[in-house]
Design a protein around this motif. Structure first.
Motif, PDB file in Angstrom:
ATOM      1  N   ALA A   1      28.696  46.439  34.445  1.00  0.00           N
ATOM      2  CA  ALA A   1      30.017  46.300  35.067  1.00  0.00           C
ATOM      3  C   ALA A   1      29.906  45.789  36.500  1.00  0.00           C
ATOM      4  O   ALA A   1      30.762  45.032  36.965  1.00  0.00           O
ATOM      5  CB  ALA A   1      30.752  47.632  35.029  1.00  0.00           C
ATOM      6  N   ALA A   2      28.842  46.184  37.199  1.00  0.00           N
ATOM      7  CA  ALA A   2      28.662  45.769  38.596  1.00  0.00           C
ATOM      8  C   ALA A   2      28.413  44.276  38.738  1.00  0.00           C
ATOM      9  O   ALA A   2      28.650  43.696  39.797  1.00  0.00           O
ATOM     10  CB  ALA A   2      27.517  46.552  39.224  1.00  0.00           C
ATOM     11  N   THR A   3      27.960  43.629  37.661  1.00  0.00           N
ATOM     12  CA  THR A   3      27.734  42.182  37.713  1.00  0.00           C
ATOM     13  C   THR A   3      29.040  41.403  37.610  1.00  0.00           C
ATOM     14  O   THR A   3      29.046  40.181  37.784  1.00  0.00           O
ATOM     15  CB  THR A   3      26.805  41.735  36.571  1.00  0.00           C
ATOM     16  OG1 THR A   3      27.468  41.920  35.312  1.00  0.00           O
ATOM     17  CG2 THR A   3      25.495  42.500  36.590  1.00  0.00           C
ATOM     18  N   GLY A   4      30.139  42.100  37.311  1.00  0.00           N
ATOM     19  CA  GLY A   4      31.425  41.423  37.147  1.00  0.00           C
ATOM     20  C   GLY A   4      31.761  41.129  35.706  1.00  0.00           C
ATOM     21  O   GLY A   4      32.843  40.605  35.407  1.00  0.00           O
ATOM     22  N   VAL A   5      30.846  41.437  34.776  1.00  0.00           N
ATOM     23  CA  VAL A   5      31.122  41.230  33.351  1.00  0.00           C
ATOM     24  C   VAL A   5      32.063  42.341  32.875  1.00  0.00           C
ATOM     25  O   VAL A   5      31.729  43.518  32.985  1.00  0.00           O
ATOM     26  CB  VAL A   5      29.815  41.270  32.522  1.00  0.00           C
ATOM     27  CG1 VAL A   5      30.126  41.221  31.024  1.00  0.00           C
ATOM     28  CG2 VAL A   5      28.910  40.111  32.905  1.00  0.00           C
ATOM     29  N   PRO A   6      33.248  42.009  32.354  1.00  0.00           N
ATOM     30  CA  PRO A   6      34.162  43.040  31.854  1.00  0.00           C
ATOM     31  C   PRO A   6      33.533  43.836  30.720  1.00  0.00           C
ATOM     32  O   PRO A   6      32.842  43.273  29.861  1.00  0.00           O
ATOM     33  CB  PRO A   6      35.364  42.239  31.354  1.00  0.00           C
ATOM     34  CG  PRO A   6      35.297  40.941  32.097  1.00  0.00           C
ATOM     35  CD  PRO A   6      33.839  40.653  32.265  1.00  0.00           C
ATOM     36  N   VAL A   7      33.741  45.153  30.723  1.00  0.00           N
ATOM     37  CA  VAL A   7      33.155  46.033  29.715  1.00  0.00           C
ATOM     38  C   VAL A   7      34.246  46.892  29.086  1.00  0.00           C
ATOM     39  O   VAL A   7      35.078  47.468  29.790  1.00  0.00           O
ATOM     40  CB  VAL A   7      32.073  46.943  30.336  1.00  0.00           C
ATOM     41  CG1 VAL A   7      31.535  47.918  29.290  1.00  0.00           C
ATOM     42  CG2 VAL A   7      30.932  46.118  30.916  1.00  0.00           C
ATOM     43  N   VAL A   8      34.236  46.977  27.753  1.00  0.00           N
ATOM     44  CA  VAL A   8      35.117  47.871  27.010  1.00  0.00           C
ATOM     45  C   VAL A   8      34.236  48.853  26.246  1.00  0.00           C
ATOM     46  O   VAL A   8      33.296  48.443  25.560  1.00  0.00           O
ATOM     47  CB  VAL A   8      36.016  47.106  26.018  1.00  0.00           C
ATOM     48  CG1 VAL A   8      36.862  48.080  25.194  1.00  0.00           C
ATOM     49  CG2 VAL A   8      36.919  46.120  26.759  1.00  0.00           C
ATOM     50  N   LEU A   9      34.522  50.139  26.367  1.00  0.00           N
ATOM     51  CA  LEU A   9      33.760  51.170  25.668  1.00  0.00           C
ATOM     52  C   LEU A   9      34.539  51.655  24.448  1.00  0.00           C
ATOM     53  O   LEU A   9      35.743  51.849  24.516  1.00  0.00           O
ATOM     54  CB  LEU A   9      33.497  52.357  26.596  1.00  0.00           C
ATOM     55  CG  LEU A   9      32.729  52.075  27.890  1.00  0.00           C
ATOM     56  CD1 LEU A   9      32.535  53.362  28.679  1.00  0.00           C
ATOM     57  CD2 LEU A   9      31.382  51.417  27.596  1.00  0.00           C
TER      58      LEU A   9
ATOM     59  N   LEU B   1      39.260  43.006  25.888  1.00  0.00           N
ATOM     60  CA  LEU B   1      38.214  42.261  26.586  1.00  0.00           C
ATOM     61  C   LEU B   1      38.725  40.882  27.004  1.00  0.00           C
ATOM     62  O   LEU B   1      38.477  40.425  28.127  1.00  0.00           O
ATOM     63  CB  LEU B   1      37.000  42.120  25.672  1.00  0.00           C
ATOM     64  CG  LEU B   1      35.667  41.788  26.340  1.00  0.00           C
ATOM     65  CD1 LEU B   1      35.312  42.817  27.396  1.00  0.00           C
ATOM     66  CD2 LEU B   1      34.565  41.691  25.301  1.00  0.00           C
ATOM     67  N   ASP B   2      39.469  40.233  26.118  1.00  0.00           N
ATOM     68  CA  ASP B   2      39.997  38.909  26.438  1.00  0.00           C
ATOM     69  C   ASP B   2      40.980  38.969  27.602  1.00  0.00           C
ATOM     70  O   ASP B   2      41.010  38.068  28.447  1.00  0.00           O
ATOM     71  CB  ASP B   2      40.680  38.317  25.202  1.00  0.00           C
ATOM     72  CG  ASP B   2      41.013  36.844  25.374  1.00  0.00           C
ATOM     73  OD1 ASP B   2      40.082  36.027  25.383  1.00  0.00           O
ATOM     74  OD2 ASP B   2      42.207  36.523  25.522  1.00  0.00           O
ATOM     75  N   GLU B   3      41.777  40.037  27.660  1.00  0.00           N
ATOM     76  CA  GLU B   3      42.723  40.199  28.777  1.00  0.00           C
ATOM     77  C   GLU B   3      41.990  40.277  30.118  1.00  0.00           C
ATOM     78  O   GLU B   3      42.439  39.730  31.120  1.00  0.00           O
ATOM     79  CB  GLU B   3      43.549  41.462  28.571  1.00  0.00           C
ATOM     80  CG  GLU B   3      44.549  41.385  27.435  1.00  0.00           C
ATOM     81  CD  GLU B   3      45.150  42.746  27.092  1.00  0.00           C
ATOM     82  OE1 GLU B   3      45.981  42.801  26.170  1.00  0.00           O
ATOM     83  OE2 GLU B   3      44.776  43.749  27.732  1.00  0.00           O
ATOM     84  N   ARG B   4      40.866  40.974  30.113  1.00  0.00           N
ATOM     85  CA  ARG B   4      40.092  41.099  31.347  1.00  0.00           C
ATOM     86  C   ARG B   4      39.414  39.779  31.713  1.00  0.00           C
ATOM     87  O   ARG B   4      39.363  39.393  32.878  1.00  0.00           O
ATOM     88  CB  ARG B   4      39.028  42.187  31.183  1.00  0.00           C
ATOM     89  CG  ARG B   4      39.564  43.607  31.094  1.00  0.00           C
ATOM     90  CD  ARG B   4      39.948  44.170  32.442  1.00  0.00           C
ATOM     91  NE  ARG B   4      38.875  44.086  33.416  1.00  0.00           N
ATOM     92  CZ  ARG B   4      37.805  44.876  33.446  1.00  0.00           C
ATOM     93  NH1 ARG B   4      37.667  45.827  32.532  1.00  0.00           N
ATOM     94  NH2 ARG B   4      36.890  44.718  34.374  1.00  0.00           N
TER      95      ARG B   4
ATOM     96  N   ALA C   1      44.638  43.086  35.156  1.00  0.00           N
ATOM     97  CA  ALA C   1      43.671  43.452  36.196  1.00  0.00           C
ATOM     98  C   ALA C   1      43.293  44.927  36.117  1.00  0.00           C
ATOM     99  O   ALA C   1      42.144  45.298  36.354  1.00  0.00           O
ATOM    100  CB  ALA C   1      44.241  43.143  37.582  1.00  0.00           C
ATOM    101  N   GLY C   2      44.247  45.800  35.788  1.00  0.00           N
ATOM    102  CA  GLY C   2      43.980  47.237  35.737  1.00  0.00           C
ATOM    103  C   GLY C   2      43.203  47.648  34.499  1.00  0.00           C
ATOM    104  O   GLY C   2      43.161  46.921  33.497  1.00  0.00           O
ATOM    105  N   LEU C   3      42.581  48.816  34.566  1.00  0.00           N
ATOM    106  CA  LEU C   3      41.814  49.340  33.446  1.00  0.00           C
ATOM    107  C   LEU C   3      42.716  50.118  32.489  1.00  0.00           C
ATOM    108  O   LEU C   3      43.754  50.635  32.879  1.00  0.00           O
ATOM    109  CB  LEU C   3      40.698  50.260  33.953  1.00  0.00           C
ATOM    110  CG  LEU C   3      39.661  49.599  34.871  1.00  0.00           C
ATOM    111  CD1 LEU C   3      38.679  50.645  35.386  1.00  0.00           C
ATOM    112  CD2 LEU C   3      38.920  48.484  34.134  1.00  0.00           C
TER     113      LEU C   3
END
Length: 339
Positions: free
Chosen positions: A144-152, A308-311, A317-319
């Motif tokens: 996540a810190a690299t800027g890659v969006p993550v969904v759990l 994931l596509d939305e991010r 923008a929000g989680l």
């Protein structure tokens, strides 16, 4: 003869030159130029001044590279065997295809280098879905810190990630209460609460119902496939104080338990109640039909791909933190009517 000095043709500025001059990342430059995500006014002003000073003309390729657009998503599973994961993958791929994205799938089963494999995949995709406890929270945060969006999926929240789960505790409690209400007294849970958040949630629901009824809580640690369910159930059903109800982690374990009962001359639904979870196709056509909890497996995958596509596109923008509902289905394997 007087030498003729010709001007050296200017090298066109790149998005990276603009980023360096504005002291921002190339992705931020891309967001300003595309207007895909909000950027602080002061930052936007610096970027636009740098663009003007360098006479920068964006190219599609340059912007795509800066945004790390691979047109691919990654999804990481702890395993790929069994109907549950198949259904989730189908839902995920269908939604991803609608959004114009391909899917890279990684299984961490029996991989000593699971963390490195996930980090390597993160470099090749625009976003990533992580299912269950495939890697530690530290690795999730590193991605996540690299800027890659993550969904759990099927996992507790980790800061900076979206989370989509299915409901476990309420339905497991409801299912166990049904068994108790129909005279079952020695109820045993077949599963491993330490293996996943889903398994822990289901045990919590079973445990709650038994505690309310002042019944002893029994658990038999068991793997998540048919062979594990068969072996564990056979051992339990051979004992002198055999259980009269088995609440299984999933349908695969439950179907294995039904085979074990039949091999010992016991009748599922009459001599011993057996329940599952998921409502895979085999559960509906088993004899007797398997009492289970239906969860929206394809919808789980589809929502993960959409989130994931939305991010990735900046549409959101929000989680998010969603819990999809599940439904108890009473069938013949616990002596109830067919649903």
């Amino acid at each position: 003869m007087k030498a003729v000095v010709k001007p050296v043709s200017e090298v066109p500025a790149t998005i990276y030159d603009v980023a360096e001059r504005a002291n921002v990342s190339p992705a931020t430059v891309s967001r300003v130029l595309r207007g895909t995500q909000p950027v602080a006014p002061a930052t936007e002003e610096r970027v636009r001044k740098a663009v003007a000073a360098l006479r920068f003309r964006p190219s599609r390729l340059g912007v795509a590279l800066a945004e790390r657009k691979h047109a691919a998503n990654g999804i990481v599973f702890p395993d790929l065997s069994g109907p549950f994961y198949t259904e989730v993958v189908l839902g995920y791929e269908e939604m991803a295809a609608q959004r114009g994205r391909s899917v890279l799938i990684l299984s961490t089963r029996d991989r000593a280098d699971a963390a490195q494999a996930v980090l390597s995949l993160a470099d090749r995709v625009d976003g990533m879905v992580l299912f269950g406890r495939t890697v530690s929270d530290d690795v999730v945060q590193e991605v996540a810190a690299t800027g890659v969006p993550v969904v759990l999926l099927g996992r507790p929240e980790v800061p900076g990630t979206d989370v989509i789960n299915t409901e476990n505790e309420r339905s497991a409690c409801q299912l166990t209460r049904h068994l108790l209400d129909h005279g079952h007294r020695r109820v045993v849970y077949l599963g491993d609460p330490t293996a996943s958040a889903d398994a822990a949630g289901r045990w919590a629901g079973v445990s709650k119902a038994l505690k309310e009824a002042r019944r002893r809580r029994f658990i038999a640690t068991c793997g998540a496939d048919e062979s594990a369910g068969r072996a564990t159930a056979k051992e339990l059903l051979r004992s002198r104080t055999r259980p009269d109800a088995l609440v299984c982690f999933n349908d695969e374990v439950a179907l294995g338990a039904m085979l074990a009962a039949e091999e010992l001359g016991l009748r599922p639904g009459a001599d011993v109640a057996i329940t599952g979870w998921d409502d895979v196709m085999a559960a509906r056509f088993a004899r007797p039909a398997l009492t289970t909890v239906r969860q929206p497996m394809r919808e789980l995958g589809a929502q993960a791909a959409a989130a994931l596509d939305e991010r990735i596109t900046g549409a959101r923008a929000g989680l998010i933190h969603r819990v999809l509902p599940t439904e108890v289905l009473i069938r013949d394997s616990c002596g109830g009517h067919r649903t």
